[in-house]
Scaffold this motif. Structure first.
Motif, mmCIF file in Angstrom:
data_model
loop_
_atom_site.group_PDB
_atom_site.id
_atom_site.type_symbol
_atom_site.label_atom_id
_atom_site.label_comp_id
_atom_site.label_asym_id
_atom_site.label_seq_id
_atom_site.Cartn_x
_atom_site.Cartn_y
_atom_site.Cartn_z
ATOM 1 N N UNK A 136 1.016 -1.260 -0.010
ATOM 2 C CA UNK A 136 -0.006 -0.054 -0.033
ATOM 3 C C UNK A 136 0.736 1.349 0.110
ATOM 4 N N UNK A 137 0.430 2.247 -0.552
ATOM 5 C CA UNK A 137 1.077 3.622 -0.796
ATOM 6 C C UNK A 137 1.018 4.177 0.689
ATOM 7 N N UNK A 138 1.969 4.474 1.355
ATOM 8 C CA UNK A 138 1.862 4.902 2.662
ATOM 9 C C UNK A 138 2.585 3.878 3.751
ATOM 10 N N UNK A 139 2.857 2.872 3.227
ATOM 11 C CA UNK A 139 3.242 1.861 4.203
ATOM 12 C C UNK A 139 4.616 2.212 4.601
ATOM 13 N N UNK A 140 5.165 2.107 5.762
ATOM 14 C CA UNK A 140 6.492 2.355 6.269
ATOM 15 C C UNK A 140 7.074 1.136 7.179
ATOM 16 N N UNK A 141 8.131 0.573 6.700
ATOM 17 C CA UNK A 141 8.807 -0.632 7.457
ATOM 18 C C UNK A 141 9.291 0.316 8.520
ATOM 19 N N UNK A 142 8.695 -0.246 9.912
ATOM 20 C CA UNK A 142 8.944 0.188 11.189
ATOM 21 C C UNK A 142 9.594 -0.728 12.046
#
Length: 143
Positions: A136-142
């Motif tokens: 998804x656009x907006x996903x951040x690998x946290x």
């Protein structure tokens, strides 16, 4: 004359075989995409249930609201949900049945009284999904 008819028949047969194989390939590809989208929808539903369970535990008297606002908040990923028992790892299994999807959940809180965090509040959240062949656009690998 007979050779021409045989050659024309062979050409027609080859064209027919190619057309059928293209149609079957496109159908297979669409079916695969539909299965993948169904799986991603199922994962999203599982995550939504887990996130709302977590929100109800953290903010028991707050309303979970539709939409999303630009407010201060918190975030977490699938490891948080799994480690705290809100979701099982198997519920995040990707379409290949080997790897697992990750999620990034962005939670925003709105309080009418900044000193009262258990009443007159709304919680907004967004789920971002990341799988092997989908993000998804907006996903951040946290983490």
């Amino acid at each position: 004359m007979k050779k021409k008819k045989i050659i024309v028949a062979m050409i027609i047969l080859v064209c027919l075989c190619v057309a059928i194989s293209l149609i079957l390939h496109n159908k297979y590809k669409k079916d695969k995409e539909n299965r993948e989208q169904q799986r991603y929808t199922e994962i999203r539903k599982n995550v939504k249930t887990a996130v709302e369970w977590n929100i109800n535990a953290m903010y028991p008297n707050c309303e979970i609201s539709d939409g999303f606002k630009d407010l201060s908040g918190t975030h977490y990923n699938s490891s948080f949900l799994i480690n705290n028992g809100y979701i099982k790892k198997e519920q995040l299994l990707d379409v290949d049945n080997k790897s697992y999807c990750d999620v990034y959940v962005d939670i925003r809180t709105e309080y009418k009284d900044k000193l009262e965090h258990q009443r007159d509040c709304k919680i907004y959240y967004k789920i971002y999904l990341k799988c092997n062949n989908f993000e998804d656009k907006g996903y951040i690998n946290w983490g």
